[in-house]
Motif scaffolding. Structure first.
Motif, PDB file in Angstrom:
ATOM      1  N   GLY A   1      -8.856  -3.970   5.551  1.00 52.22           N
ATOM      2  CA  GLY A   1      -8.574  -3.721   6.603  1.00 52.22           C
ATOM      3  C   GLY A   1      -9.712  -2.936   7.574  1.00 52.22           C
ATOM      4  O   GLY A   1     -10.887  -3.581   7.478  1.00 52.22           O
TER       5      GLY A   1
ATOM      6  N   GLY B   1       1.001   0.630   4.446  1.00 50.52           N
ATOM      7  CA  GLY B   1       1.026  -0.362   5.888  1.00 50.52           C
ATOM      8  C   GLY B   1       2.354  -0.547   6.361  1.00 50.52           C
ATOM      9  O   GLY B   1       2.542  -0.494   7.549  1.00 50.52           O
TER      10      GLY B   1
ATOM     11  N   GLU C   1       3.703   2.331   7.840  1.00 50.27           N
ATOM     12  CA  GLU C   1       3.105   2.709   9.237  1.00 50.27           C
ATOM     13  C   GLU C   1       3.952   1.742  10.171  1.00 50.27           C
ATOM     14  O   GLU C   1       4.275   2.343  11.549  1.00 50.27           O
ATOM     15  N   LYS C   2       4.265   0.669   9.850  1.00 49.06           N
ATOM     16  CA  LYS C   2       4.837  -0.323  10.890  1.00 49.06           C
ATOM     17  C   LYS C   2       6.332   0.406  11.105  1.00 49.06           C
ATOM     18  O   LYS C   2       6.767   0.102  12.150  1.00 49.06           O
TER      19      LYS C   2
ATOM     20  N   GLY D   1      -3.118   7.054   7.692  1.00 49.31           N
ATOM     21  CA  GLY D   1      -2.042   6.268   8.119  1.00 49.31           C
ATOM     22  C   GLY D   1      -1.319   6.465   9.621  1.00 49.31           C
ATOM     23  O   GLY D   1      -0.618   5.706  10.183  1.00 49.31           O
TER      24      GLY D   1
END
Lengths: 347, 308
Positions: free
Chosen positions: A40, A214, A217-218, A234
């Motif tokens: 990332g 991740g 976060e989405k 995040g």
């Protein structure tokens, strides 16, 4: 978020510092240092700036493995010829590695001089090796759902959040494991009060669980989750992107998600490995990475720009809110905890 | 290893003609050597290592204190944690349902494609079947997540139309897992069946119909039994793939689904216990072999009876 220009500027200053030279390991020449590191944005900064400057300064090549999980690969390699020379993971894995004799316990200032300048949490008795950064695990929430910003971990149990609260698959995610321990503290006698934690976990159903940050976060960005457990970076990394999400530090404290560096005892380039850890603790490197990915730096001498300083754990009163879990204790009973929480959350 | 023998005749005048055996491998045997080598290197050897690890307390190569033990198998068999047996059953259940649904979807499609007269139509249909295979499993699973999640296409549409008030539970359960697995594995079923159905002589079905059988009876008594080898191969392929799936159950299953491959990944990746993971792998393979052998025999018997 850090700009390309400031990243190049910092890179140039790092390169300039490299030309001055460092005394620690001038004889390293063309050795290869095998490290683990994240991908990332972190990986981009490492590849673009941090690692090339280190390679130039120490006349070596760095081979970086970004393919997680790292621990099984270290386990599979020979102790006297380990796969990695620098082992970068979160704290829970370092404790497992220490139990198996795969990493060192602590570093002295003789090995890593910059350890002299770190916050106490970076080398506390809850840390194996040295923590170079930490994130704060707290609550992320949507700002467009009419929610009151959470003040306590108990706010996640608000019935209005049924089906719209988010957590982690506890057996596979250390944020989930931290959350479980925090439930013991908030609803029981302390971080190790598992009975209280299990009871509180039951009350959080229905909850959407994911296996990595991740994904959380989405879910927050898509509105699938209105409030969930997440680390500050995040959420902060979306600052300036007009996303309706924010981070709250609950009053009971935030859990630490440390980035820890360590050296396997069998490394053939131990001096170079120490030099790398020392380099990662330098104020200029710390500032570059901290502002790049919103991590709180371990080095007390780091001066962050105002917007980062306002949110990250740099001042003593904020650092005091950081709670470090006892991973040795947790790992020793992980199998039992995994089985129990799997049964609680099933269905 | 022996790769076969050449038989030749001794043509000497002073001797009785006799058969001698040459120990030179036949050229065809050499052609399968790479496949055998691959099988040994990438299945037999890793499985052997896994089986050995499963009966040790640690890694015997890196840890001189590792000792032989049956505790990993005992842990599974006695299941004091109360999750391992459920996990095995969930793995088999998901595999079975995925196989049956893939067969129900794949068979009519394969039959239609195998009987298609137009070459262009067949090529287009084949492309449509193969197209999903050109995308990675992770991408396809994420695509299903955007369709089935609470804020996904289906739930948003239904709520927008006023047909439902609360999102339907389409994801984070076995239903969502099976839907995504079927989508991924139907092409394997179809491609296996097309070859077998395409080789069935259409005139056999026509003969049955000319003797008075209806379309359904001709299919059930002629085409279906003759396509059983394809059903067997396709089913075994899909079942094997479905029970070993990791990414899709992990992403689609949430807390409701815990399969053995997920448990194995947990043991390796987060509990750092490759020995117990090895034992789970051996158990999964053993249970599956039993099921596959039983299925093979039942279907072979059924096929024999039908043909008789």
């Amino acid at each position: 978020m850090i700009s390309r220009r400031s990243m190049l500027r910092t890179g140039a200053s790092l390169a300039a510092a490299a030309t001055v030279g460092t005394p620690a390991i001038s004889h390293a020449q063309t050795k290869t240092l095998k490290i683990t590191t994240w991908g990332g944005k972190w990986g981009d900064i490492m590849k673009a700036t941090v690692l090339p400057v280190f390679e130039k300064e120490f006349k070596c090549t760095v081979s970086a493995d970004q393919a997680f999980p790292f621990m099984p690969k270290l386990q599979a390699s020979a102790k006297n010829d380990p796969l990695y020379d620098v082992f970068h993971t979160n704290s829970n894995e370092q404790w497992s590695a220490l139990t198996e004799g795969l990493v060192m316990d602590k570093f002295t200032t003789k090995e890593v001089p910059n350890v002299a300048d770190v916050h106490p949490w970076s080398v506390s008795d809850k840390i194996v090796g040295v923590a170079i950064f930490t994130s704060a695990i707290g609550l992320g929430y949507r700002t467009d759902k009419g929610l009151t910003p959470p003040k306590s971990w108990k706010d996640l149990a608000d019935p209005k959040l049924a089906g719209a609260r988010g957590g982690y698959l506890i057996p596979v995610n250390s944020l989930g494991q931290c959350h479980l321990m925090m439930l013991g503290k908030v609803y029981g006698k302390g971080l190790q009060d598992l009975d209280a934690a299990y009871k509180a976990l039951e009350q959080l159903k229905p909850i959407k669980l994911v296996d990595f940050t991740g994904q959380m976060e989405k879910m927050l960005l898509s509105g699938e989750v209105s409030e969930g457990v997440i680390h500050d970076s995040g959420v902060y990394r979306y600052e300036g992107q007009n996303q309706p999400v924010d981070f709250a530090s609950p009053s009971e404290g935030v859990m630490a998600l440390e980035q820890v560096l360590n050296v396997p005892p069998g490394s053939k380039v131990k001096e170079l490995a120490y030099a790398y850890i020392d380099y990662m603790l330098r104020p200029d490197v710390q500032k570059l990475l901290a502002e790049g990915v919103w991590y709180s730096p371990a080095n007390k001498k780091v001066k962050l720009d105002a917007k980062y300083d306002a949110k990250l754990l740099t001042r003593p009163e904020k650092v005091a809110t950081l709670i470090q879990p006892d991973w040795k204790w947790y790992n020793a009973r992980k199998d039992d905890i995994d089985a129990r929480v799997t049964k609680i959350l099933k269905g | 290893m022996s790769f076969g023998v050449d038989r030749s005749i001794d043509l000497r005048h002073d001797a009785e003609p006799m058969t001698v055996v040459s120990h030179r491998p036949s050229p065809i045997a050499w052609l399968i050597a790479p496949a055998v080598l691959l099988f040994v290197l990438f299945f037999v050897l890793p499985f052997g290592v896994m089986a050995v690890m499963s009966v040790y307390s640690g890694n015997p190569v890196t840890n001189p204190n590792a000792f032989l033990t049956t505790r990993h198998y005992e842990r599974f068999i006695f299941d004091t944690a109360g999750i391992f047996h459920d996990s095995l059953w969930a793995t088999l259940r998901i595999g079975l349902v995925t196989t049956v649904v893939s067969l129900l979807i794949g068979y009519p499609l394969a039959h239609w494609m195998a009987r298609m007269q137009s070459r262009l139509g067949h090529a287009l249909a084949l492309m449509a079947v193969i197209a999903p295979l050109l995308t990675g499993i992770v991408v396809r699973t994420f695509a299903w997540m955007t369709i089935l999640q609470d804020k996904g296409v289906i739930n948003t549409t239904l709520i927008g139309l006023g047909l439902i008030q609360k999102p339907l539970p389409l994801m984070y359960n076995e239903f969502g897992t099976v839907v995504a697995l079927v989508h991924i594995y139907v092409p394997f079923m179809v491609l296996t069946l097309i070859g077998v159905i395409g080789r069935i002589d259409e005139r056999l079905e026509q003969a049955a119909r000319s003797l008075g059988a209806g379309r359904l009876r001709a299919f059930v008594e002629v085409t279906l039994p003759l396509s059983l080898p394809g059903i067997l191969a396709g089913s075994l392929l899909v079942f094997a793939l479905a029970i070993s799936a990791y990414v899709t159950p992990s992403l689609m299953g949430g807390t409701d689904v815990l399969t053995l491959p997920m448990l194995i990944a947990q043991q390796v990746g987060t509990s750092f216990n490759p020995n117990f993971a090895g034992a789970l792998g051996v158990i999964l393979l053993a249970v599956c072999l039993v099921i596959v052998i039983a299925y093979n025999r039942i279907l072979a018997q059924l096929s024999g009876e039908q043909l008789a």
